[in-house]
Design a protein around this motif. Structure first.
Motif, PDB file in Angstrom:
ATOM      1  N   ALA A 133      11.503  -4.969 -47.810  1.00  0.00           N
ATOM      2  CA  ALA A 133      11.836  -3.768 -47.004  1.00  0.00           C
ATOM      3  C   ALA A 133      11.137  -4.212 -45.625  1.00  0.00           C
ATOM      4  O   ALA A 133      11.664  -3.984 -44.509  1.00  0.00           O
ATOM      5  N   LEU A 134       9.811  -4.516 -45.884  1.00  0.00           N
ATOM      6  CA  LEU A 134       8.891  -4.808 -44.637  1.00  0.00           C
ATOM      7  C   LEU A 134       9.553  -6.018 -43.758  1.00  0.00           C
ATOM      8  O   LEU A 134       9.658  -6.019 -42.445  1.00  0.00           O
ATOM      9  N   CYS A 135       9.861  -6.893 -44.675  1.00  0.00           N
ATOM     10  CA  CYS A 135      10.538  -8.174 -43.968  1.00  0.00           C
ATOM     11  C   CYS A 135      11.753  -7.782 -43.307  1.00  0.00           C
ATOM     12  O   CYS A 135      12.042  -8.288 -42.045  1.00  0.00           O
ATOM     13  N   VAL A 136      12.496  -6.940 -43.879  1.00  0.00           N
ATOM     14  CA  VAL A 136      13.670  -6.549 -43.118  1.00  0.00           C
ATOM     15  C   VAL A 136      13.526  -5.934 -42.043  1.00  0.00           C
ATOM     16  O   VAL A 136      14.182  -6.036 -40.876  1.00  0.00           O
ATOM     17  N   ALA A 137      12.640  -5.068 -41.954  1.00  0.00           N
ATOM     18  CA  ALA A 137      12.139  -4.121 -40.722  1.00  0.00           C
ATOM     19  C   ALA A 137      11.756  -5.097 -39.806  1.00  0.00           C
ATOM     20  O   ALA A 137      12.090  -4.893 -38.743  1.00  0.00           O
TER      21      ALA A 137
END
Lengths: 281, 167
Positions: B38-42
């Motif tokens: 989720a962090l990498c997508v953000a």
């Protein structure tokens, strides 16, 4: 009003605020009505739990393979000229170790079942584990269809594992006794002092339990065995929980508490028994 | 197509996290693949995409292991949203930036998780082991983050090549 007008103008924050309001409503509804939560839970669990079961077995095989790597390295060093043969043998050995381990485990479980013939036990496999590091919940591959209900005790041959949190037709969630939210009525086997065993809460280190409400004058020593007391009616009396690691007086000096080392190795939990009830004589 | 792809990857990572990853415990703590994803997508696609992936991952976690829905969903989505907003003006793609954001993001996630868990009565006194859980978890997530960021970049290239860019 001015604040609201500004907020409506700055649309960037509208979405997060709307999401937060929805999330609060969802928390409120699902925490108050277990039926709503169950209705959402059942289709997801039914769809994904068979995959979890397969992947869980794969995970166990990978762990066993990793465990044999140092051994493999050692043998290679010592027997360079027999490399081919050793690697072949190791492959067999790996299977044998796995079967032996499984055999021993099943024997232990069978022995446990025979020793505890008074209980109606249901064997189950652990298929998934809580991903967060804050709670300790596992999923097992038996559910309502196998006669499992909420609050039933879950054990292994080593001792108490936890109790059933909720069930679907084919799976159940088990709250481990190391979970901060768990509490079990217990007693010190030697002195018969009663207390409550809670999960990993201050000051118990990670993986240990805290036994509270012990009488101030209870004469506890390191190594004293802690068993379930049967009070409260959820967990049957006499199931081993762990042993006393250290004792201390509470800050208000009226009670004492004990740090308990659980008898079950929760990191290597693969098979468990659910106590469905007592057998009639 | 992009959404479908991210939903599938989220489900696969959730399944790996709850089953196979049980072998990878270091100091009793494990890395959180869905959170790092989720962090990498953000970081890569912005705060809204990250928050959406965070909601899905958190929702699955709540459904399978929670007593109600919302705890992990809020914590994961809010963390991804904040990291997405915070990384807007940063140069994307450098491993050191991704690692730093994953570290900070994990600390923020644990903080939000603990606050929401405390407010909902799930945790009574979480602070005594906050650092014992948050720091090792942040370090582990930091280490795996460049790999997952690389994966997200590959997914993006794949979708751009086969579905989005019209010649």
């Amino acid at each position: 009003m001015v604040f609201l007008r500004r907020l409506l103008k700055n649309r960037r924050w509208l979405l997060p605020i709307a999401f937060l309001i929805i999330a609060i409503v969802v928390i409120n509804v699902t925490s108050k009505s277990q039926q709503v939560f169950k209705n959402i839970e059942i289709p997801f669990v039914a769809a994904l739990s068979p995959i979890q079961k397969v992947l869980s077995d794969l995970g166990i095989s990978i762990r066993d393979t990793i465990d044999t790597v140092p051994q493999l390295f050692y043998l290679k060093q010592e027997n360079e000229e027999l490399k081919q043969q050793v690697s072949e043998l190791l492959q067999y050995k790996q299977y044998i170790i796995e079967y032996q381990r499984e055999n021993q485990e099943l024997r232990n479980l069978l022995g446990f079942r025979e020793r505890n013939f008074q209980y109606d036990l249901e064997a189950a496999e652990v298929i998934a584990r809580e991903p967060s590091n804050w709670f300790n919940v596992i999923t097992i591959d038996k559910g309502e269809r196998h006669g499992i209900r909420k609050d039933m005790a879950v054990v292994t041959d080593k001792g108490l594992v936890g109790y059933i949190m909720s069930t679907t037709a084919e799976t159940s969630k088990v709250m481990l006794i190391t979970d901060e939210r768990s509490s079990v009525s217990a007693m010190i086997q030697r002195t018969r002092d009663n207390g409550i065993v809670k999960g990993t809460i201050d000051p118990a280190p990670s993986g240990y339990l805290k036994m509270v409400y012990l009488p101030y004058d209870a004469n506890l020593v390191k190594g004293d065995e802690v068993i379930s007391s049967g009070l409260g009616g959820l967990i049957p009396k006499g199931i081993v929980i762990g042993e006393v690691e250290e004792t201390n007086k509470e800050s208000y000096e009226l009670m004492q508490y004990a740090i308990i080392k659980p008898s079950v190795d929760f990191l290597k939990l693969e098979r468990v028994f659910v106590i469905k009830g007592e057998r009639e004589a | 197509m992009r959404s479908l792809c991210y939903i599938l990857v989220s489900i696969v990572l959730f399944l790996i996290q709850t089953t196979i990853l049980n072998i990878n415990w270091i100091f009793g703590i494990k890395p959180d693949l869905p959170l790092v994803f989720a962090l990498c997508v953000a970081i890569s696609n912005g705060e809204r995409a990250g928050a959406a992936v965070g909601v899905l991952n958190g929702f699955l976690e709540d459904v399978f292991f929670g007593r109600f829905i919302g705890l992990s969903a809020i914590a994961k989505s809010a963390t991804a949203y904040l990291v997405g907003v915070g990384s807007k003006n940063l140069y994307k793609g450098r491993a050191i930036i991704t690692m730093a954001l994953a570290f900070i993001g994990t600390i923020i996630y644990n903080l939000i998780f603990v606050v929401v868990a405390y407010l909902t009565g799930e945790l009574v006194n979480p602070w005594f082991q906050f650092f014992a859980i948050a720091i090792p978890s942040a370090l582990q997530n930091m280490i795996i983050s460049p790999l997952i960021y690389h994966g997200v970049a590959k997914i993006e290239r794949f979708i751009d090549f086969y579905f989005d860019i019209k010649y």
